[in-house]
Design a protein around this motif. Structure first.
Motif, PDB file in Angstrom:
ATOM      1  N   ASN A   3      41.062  24.903   5.085  1.00 23.93           N
ATOM      2  CA  ASN A   3      41.579  25.878   5.588  1.00 23.93           C
ATOM      3  C   ASN A   3      41.423  26.283   6.896  1.00 23.93           C
ATOM      4  O   ASN A   3      42.052  26.580   7.376  1.00 23.93           O
ATOM      5  CB  ASN A   3      40.981  27.078   4.356  1.00 23.93           C
ATOM      6  CG  ASN A   3      41.547  26.803   3.370  1.00 23.93           C
ATOM      7  OD1 ASN A   3      43.018  26.730   2.812  1.00 23.93           O
ATOM      8  ND2 ASN A   3      40.395  27.691   2.477  1.00 23.93           N
ATOM      9  N   HIS A   4      40.240  25.687   7.142  1.00 25.31           N
ATOM     10  CA  HIS A   4      40.101  25.566   8.879  1.00 25.31           C
ATOM     11  C   HIS A   4      40.632  25.005   9.866  1.00 25.31           C
ATOM     12  O   HIS A   4      40.966  25.393  10.709  1.00 25.31           O
ATOM     13  CB  HIS A   4      38.012  25.246   9.194  1.00 25.31           C
ATOM     14  CG  HIS A   4      37.391  25.646  10.322  1.00 25.31           C
ATOM     15  ND1 HIS A   4      37.748  26.222  10.573  1.00 25.31           N
ATOM     16  CD2 HIS A   4      37.434  24.086  11.111  1.00 25.31           C
ATOM     17  CE1 HIS A   4      37.302  26.047  12.218  1.00 25.31           C
ATOM     18  NE2 HIS A   4      37.464  24.521  12.380  1.00 25.31           N
ATOM     19  N   THR A   8      43.175  26.850  12.332  1.00 20.79           N
ATOM     20  CA  THR A   8      42.536  26.449  13.726  1.00 20.79           C
ATOM     21  C   THR A   8      43.878  25.986  14.281  1.00 20.79           C
ATOM     22  O   THR A   8      43.707  26.149  16.003  1.00 20.79           O
ATOM     23  CB  THR A   8      42.254  25.512  14.147  1.00 20.79           C
ATOM     24  OG1 THR A   8      40.795  25.486  13.505  1.00 20.79           O
ATOM     25  CG2 THR A   8      41.593  25.141  15.247  1.00 20.79           C
ATOM     26  N   PHE A   9      44.606  25.338  13.586  1.00 20.82           N
ATOM     27  CA  PHE A   9      46.156  24.927  13.684  1.00 20.82           C
ATOM     28  C   PHE A   9      47.071  26.380  14.151  1.00 20.82           C
ATOM     29  O   PHE A   9      47.427  25.892  15.162  1.00 20.82           O
ATOM     30  CB  PHE A   9      46.608  23.751  12.749  1.00 20.82           C
ATOM     31  CG  PHE A   9      48.664  23.257  13.085  1.00 20.82           C
ATOM     32  CD1 PHE A   9      48.768  22.234  14.335  1.00 20.82           C
ATOM     33  CD2 PHE A   9      49.202  24.149  12.797  1.00 20.82           C
ATOM     34  CE1 PHE A   9      50.027  22.070  14.899  1.00 20.82           C
ATOM     35  CE2 PHE A   9      51.046  23.708  12.935  1.00 20.82           C
ATOM     36  CZ  PHE A   9      50.850  22.949  14.347  1.00 20.82           C
ATOM     37  N   ILE A  49      51.037  31.452  10.755  1.00 20.31           N
ATOM     38  CA  ILE A  49      50.127  32.079   9.769  1.00 20.31           C
ATOM     39  C   ILE A  49      49.451  31.147   9.499  1.00 20.31           C
ATOM     40  O   ILE A  49      48.377  31.945   8.931  1.00 20.31           O
ATOM     41  CB  ILE A  49      50.906  33.212   8.325  1.00 20.31           C
ATOM     42  CG1 ILE A  49      51.659  32.282   7.438  1.00 20.31           C
ATOM     43  CG2 ILE A  49      52.112  34.042   9.226  1.00 20.31           C
ATOM     44  CD1 ILE A  49      52.613  33.203   6.506  1.00 20.31           C
ATOM     45  N   GLY A  50      49.144  30.025   9.464  1.00 26.57           N
ATOM     46  CA  GLY A  50      48.212  28.972   8.872  1.00 26.57           C
ATOM     47  C   GLY A  50      48.172  28.925   7.455  1.00 26.57           C
ATOM     48  O   GLY A  50      47.544  28.777   6.222  1.00 26.57           O
ATOM     49  N   GLU A  51      49.507  28.656   6.991  1.00 26.98           N
ATOM     50  CA  GLU A  51      49.408  28.533   5.466  1.00 26.98           C
ATOM     51  C   GLU A  51      49.490  26.844   5.195  1.00 26.98           C
ATOM     52  O   GLU A  51      49.456  26.542   4.243  1.00 26.98           O
ATOM     53  CB  GLU A  51      50.086  29.194   4.600  1.00 26.98           C
ATOM     54  CG  GLU A  51      49.516  30.664   4.376  1.00 26.98           C
ATOM     55  CD  GLU A  51      50.567  31.405   3.813  1.00 26.98           C
ATOM     56  OE1 GLU A  51      52.318  31.358   3.479  1.00 26.98           O
ATOM     57  OE2 GLU A  51      50.426  33.318   3.281  1.00 26.98           O
ATOM     58  N   ALA A  52      50.333  26.290   6.630  1.00 27.86           N
ATOM     59  CA  ALA A  52      50.573  25.018   6.082  1.00 27.86           C
ATOM     60  C   ALA A  52      50.670  24.622   7.646  1.00 27.86           C
ATOM     61  O   ALA A  52      49.946  24.948   8.602  1.00 27.86           O
ATOM     62  CB  ALA A  52      51.738  25.260   5.781  1.00 27.86           C
ATOM     63  N   LEU A  74      45.883  20.062  17.385  1.00 28.62           N
ATOM     64  CA  LEU A  74      44.438  19.980  16.593  1.00 28.62           C
ATOM     65  C   LEU A  74      43.453  21.403  17.136  1.00 28.62           C
ATOM     66  O   LEU A  74      42.148  20.909  15.993  1.00 28.62           O
ATOM     67  CB  LEU A  74      44.209  19.203  15.885  1.00 28.62           C
ATOM     68  CG  LEU A  74      45.713  18.169  15.800  1.00 28.62           C
ATOM     69  CD1 LEU A  74      45.011  16.940  15.451  1.00 28.62           C
ATOM     70  CD2 LEU A  74      46.366  18.904  13.927  1.00 28.62           C
ATOM     71  N   GLY A  75      43.199  21.382  18.348  1.00 27.55           N
ATOM     72  CA  GLY A  75      41.989  22.151  18.386  1.00 27.55           C
ATOM     73  C   GLY A  75      41.039  21.335  18.803  1.00 27.55           C
ATOM     74  O   GLY A  75      39.630  21.549  18.830  1.00 27.55           O
ATOM     75  N   SER A  76      41.323  19.842  18.840  1.00 27.37           N
ATOM     76  CA  SER A  76      40.183  18.807  19.432  1.00 27.37           C
ATOM     77  C   SER A  76      39.715  19.525  20.894  1.00 27.37           C
ATOM     78  O   SER A  76      38.965  18.929  21.259  1.00 27.37           O
ATOM     79  CB  SER A  76      40.579  17.341  18.759  1.00 27.37           C
ATOM     80  OG  SER A  76      41.242  17.276  19.408  1.00 27.37           O
TER      81      SER A  76
END
Length: 248
Positions: A3-4, A8-9, A49-52, A74-76
């Protein structure tokens, strides 16, 4: 995918859209109409919205559209660490007092100058999976930067063995080189191809395809290796080598 990672995406995707001036209202429709494949608005809203999270190939296209990189999405890496593309303050749309937010979003075209893109650097096992179905983004751990004239659907693979190391000069693909592969299946004389073997679960090889009359051969550039008869009941072409990268 945790989920994190999904959240983040979503956060990064929305942040980059904000930086590009893409309005929140109608954002999903903008992505739907400007990405090179069909997607439902519901599916895209789940990204926002952070579900997929998208598959690898879609993630590359999203990064290209927004003038960023897969690592950033991807937040890297932080967005401020990425060199932002040059964007005109004028969009290609004509907005009047009667233009709705949805229309302005649909017409918005950020004018970015892309200099490079990132591609997944896959292991031979991942290349096999990529040739069968889309590879889940969570399984990709390495990426490589290439010029933006390389197709977004391409991927990279490191070469094992010396069968394509040409003792007589160019072209040559020494062991340890990285090849950029454009997916494709057509039989074309003279192409350097990546093939799999239907009879093996772990065979991925780079060869030169040569057609001599009725004979179709998979040829190694290293002449100590004999050519193989290209039998379509045994071998399958999954792509063509577009570029060779090596460290001197």
């Amino acid at each position: 995918m945790t989920n994190h990672n999904v959240l983040t995406f979503a956060q990064r995707l929305n942040t980059i859209c904000d930086e590009q001036g893409i309005p929140v209202r109608g954002r999903a429709r903008y992505l739907q109409e400007n990405l090179p494949y069909r997607l439902s608005l519901t599916g895209i809203r789940k990204w926002l919205i952070g579900e997929a999270i998208p598959e690898t190939s879609k993630l590359i296209n999203i990064a290209e559209l927004l003038g960023t990189t897969v690592e950033c999405l991807l937040g890297s890496r932080h967005t401020q660490e990425i060199k932002q593309p040059e964007i005109s303050h004028h969009s290609s749309s004509v907005i009047t007092a009667n233009t709705t937010p949805e229309e302005s979003t649909r017409n918005f075209k950020p004018l970015a100058k892309h200099q490079s893109r990132v591609l997944p650097l896959l292991t031979p096992d991942q290349v096999l999976k990529q040739s069968i179905a889309s590879l889940p983004i969570r399984s990709v751990t390495k990426w490589i930067t290439v010029s933006d004239d390389i197709p977004a659907q391409a991927f990279a693979m490191q070469v094992d063995g010396n069968s394509m190391c040409n003792p007589n000069g160019f072209p040559s693909i020494p062991e340890g080189s990285t090849v950029i592969i454009e997916p494709g299946h057509e039989i074309q004389h003279g192409k350097i191809v990546v093939v799999t073997d239907y009879h093996s679960n772990d065979y991925v090889s780079v060869k030169k395809l040569e057609i001599d009359g009725p004979h179709q051969l998979l040829v190694s550039l290293n002449t100590i290796y004999p050519p193989l008869e290209f039998d379509t009941d045994r071998f399958r072409i999954i792509g063509y080598v577009k570029q060779i990268m090596m460290t001197l």
